[in-house]
Design a protein around this motif. Structure first.
Motif, PDB file in Angstrom:
ATOM      1  N   ARG A   1       0.831  -1.210   0.000  1.00 35.43           N
ATOM      2  CA  ARG A   1       0.000   0.000   0.000  1.00 35.43           C
ATOM      3  C   ARG A   1       0.865   1.260   0.000  1.00 35.43           C
ATOM      4  O   ARG A   1       1.949   1.275   0.596  1.00 35.43           O
ATOM      5  N   GLU A   2       0.316   2.267  -0.669  1.00 32.23           N
ATOM      6  CA  GLU A   2       0.977   3.577  -0.735  1.00 32.23           C
ATOM      7  C   GLU A   2       1.323   4.050   0.691  1.00 32.23           C
ATOM      8  O   GLU A   2       0.536   3.815   1.608  1.00 32.23           O
TER       9      GLU A   2
ATOM     10  N   PRO B   1       6.799  -1.911   1.902  1.00 34.38           N
ATOM     11  CA  PRO B   1       6.355  -3.037   1.075  1.00 34.38           C
ATOM     12  C   PRO B   1       6.202  -4.320   1.886  1.00 34.38           C
ATOM     13  O   PRO B   1       6.901  -4.533   2.876  1.00 34.38           O
ATOM     14  N   ASP B   2       5.231  -5.123   1.454  1.00 33.73           N
ATOM     15  CA  ASP B   2       5.040  -6.458   2.035  1.00 33.73           C
ATOM     16  C   ASP B   2       5.371  -7.466   0.932  1.00 33.73           C
ATOM     17  O   ASP B   2       5.512  -7.087  -0.224  1.00 33.73           O
ATOM     18  N   PHE B   3       5.470  -8.752   1.244  1.00 39.57           N
ATOM     19  CA  PHE B   3       5.675  -9.725   0.178  1.00 39.57           C
ATOM     20  C   PHE B   3       4.450  -9.692  -0.721  1.00 39.57           C
ATOM     21  O   PHE B   3       3.316  -9.800  -0.235  1.00 39.57           O
ATOM     22  N   CYS B   4       4.668  -9.521  -2.014  1.00 42.98           N
ATOM     23  CA  CYS B   4       3.560  -9.305  -2.957  1.00 42.98           C
ATOM     24  C   CYS B   4       3.634 -10.338  -4.082  1.00 42.98           C
ATOM     25  O   CYS B   4       4.378 -10.171  -5.051  1.00 42.98           O
TER      26      CYS B   4
ATOM     27  N   LEU C   1      10.176 -12.218  -4.252  1.00 46.83           N
ATOM     28  CA  LEU C   1       9.290 -11.270  -3.572  1.00 46.83           C
ATOM     29  C   LEU C   1      10.125 -10.586  -2.503  1.00 46.83           C
ATOM     30  O   LEU C   1      10.668 -11.247  -1.615  1.00 46.83           O
ATOM     31  N   ALA C   2      10.218  -9.255  -2.614  1.00 47.53           N
ATOM     32  CA  ALA C   2      11.121  -8.538  -1.696  1.00 47.53           C
ATOM     33  C   ALA C   2      10.373  -7.493  -0.875  1.00 47.53           C
ATOM     34  O   ALA C   2       9.485  -6.796  -1.382  1.00 47.53           O
TER      35      ALA C   2
ATOM     36  N   GLU D   1      15.582  -8.362   2.687  1.00 49.86           N
ATOM     37  CA  GLU D   1      14.549  -9.333   3.067  1.00 49.86           C
ATOM     38  C   GLU D   1      13.744  -9.759   1.842  1.00 49.86           C
ATOM     39  O   GLU D   1      12.964  -8.970   1.296  1.00 49.86           O
ATOM     40  N   TYR D   2      14.001 -10.990   1.413  1.00 50.29           N
ATOM     41  CA  TYR D   2      13.279 -11.465   0.227  1.00 50.29           C
ATOM     42  C   TYR D   2      13.105 -12.988   0.264  1.00 50.29           C
ATOM     43  O   TYR D   2      13.815 -13.687   0.987  1.00 50.29           O
ATOM     44  N   LYS D   3      12.118 -13.440  -0.552  1.00 50.17           N
ATOM     45  CA  LYS D   3      11.843 -14.876  -0.683  1.00 50.17           C
ATOM     46  C   LYS D   3      11.884 -15.205  -2.171  1.00 50.17           C
ATOM     47  O   LYS D   3      11.472 -14.388  -2.988  1.00 50.17           O
TER      48      LYS D   3
END
Ligand code: THU
Length: 133
Positions: free
Chosen positions: A77-78, A82-85, A108-109, A114-116
């Motif tokens: 969300r603005e 950021p969340d994992f998207c 997904l970062a 922090e990323y998957k």
């Protein structure tokens, strides 16, 4: 990886999202080393909206590049972190048109650190591909 994530974060700044206020940025890496940034571009007629992933893939394909190794996605969300998207179903299908499900990586970062990471075959098993036609 940090460089690709930074480019996706940068692309997210360009997202045009007056309706959802949900901003997505991506960085698509081609096998030749080139990178393509993309953002979501919304429309008052909602279905005309283009997701960030497809923006980047279509940019690349329209430049003659069709072999890809990975895509980094940063969304949320603005005015929030950021969340994992995860990519939507339509974008997964478009990835399946051009990318090898066994090797194409979807990252997904939340941040540079922090990323998957997933393979396309994990996010779109038993996909409908052109070989079937
Ligand atoms: N969105 C993307 O850009 N990528 C996705 O894979 C999921 C959704 C965008 C479309 C729309 O502008 C907003 O996020 C909310 O759905």
């Amino acid at each position: 990886m940090e460089e690709l994530i930074a480019k996706a974060i940068d692309a997210r700044e360009k997202a045009y999202t007056p309706y959802s206020h949900f901003k997505v940025g991506v960085c698509l890496k081609a096998k030749n080393g080139e990178t393509f940034q993309g953002c979501n571009i919304e429309n008052s007629s909602y279905p005309a909206t283009n997701c960030a992933e497809r923006t980047a893939i279509f940019k690349a394909v329209s430049e003659g590049i069709t072999d890809f190794s990975c895509i980094v996605i940063v969304g949320g969300r603005e005015n929030e972190k950021p969340d994992f998207c995860p990519p939507c179903g339509i974008c997964r299908q478009v990835m399946a048109e051009f990318c090898d499900p066994e090797t194409f990586q979807i990252i997904l970062a939340k941040s540079e650190k922090e990323y998957k990471m997933y393979l396309l075959k994990e996010l779109l098993p038993l996909s409908f591909v052109g070989d079937l036609l």
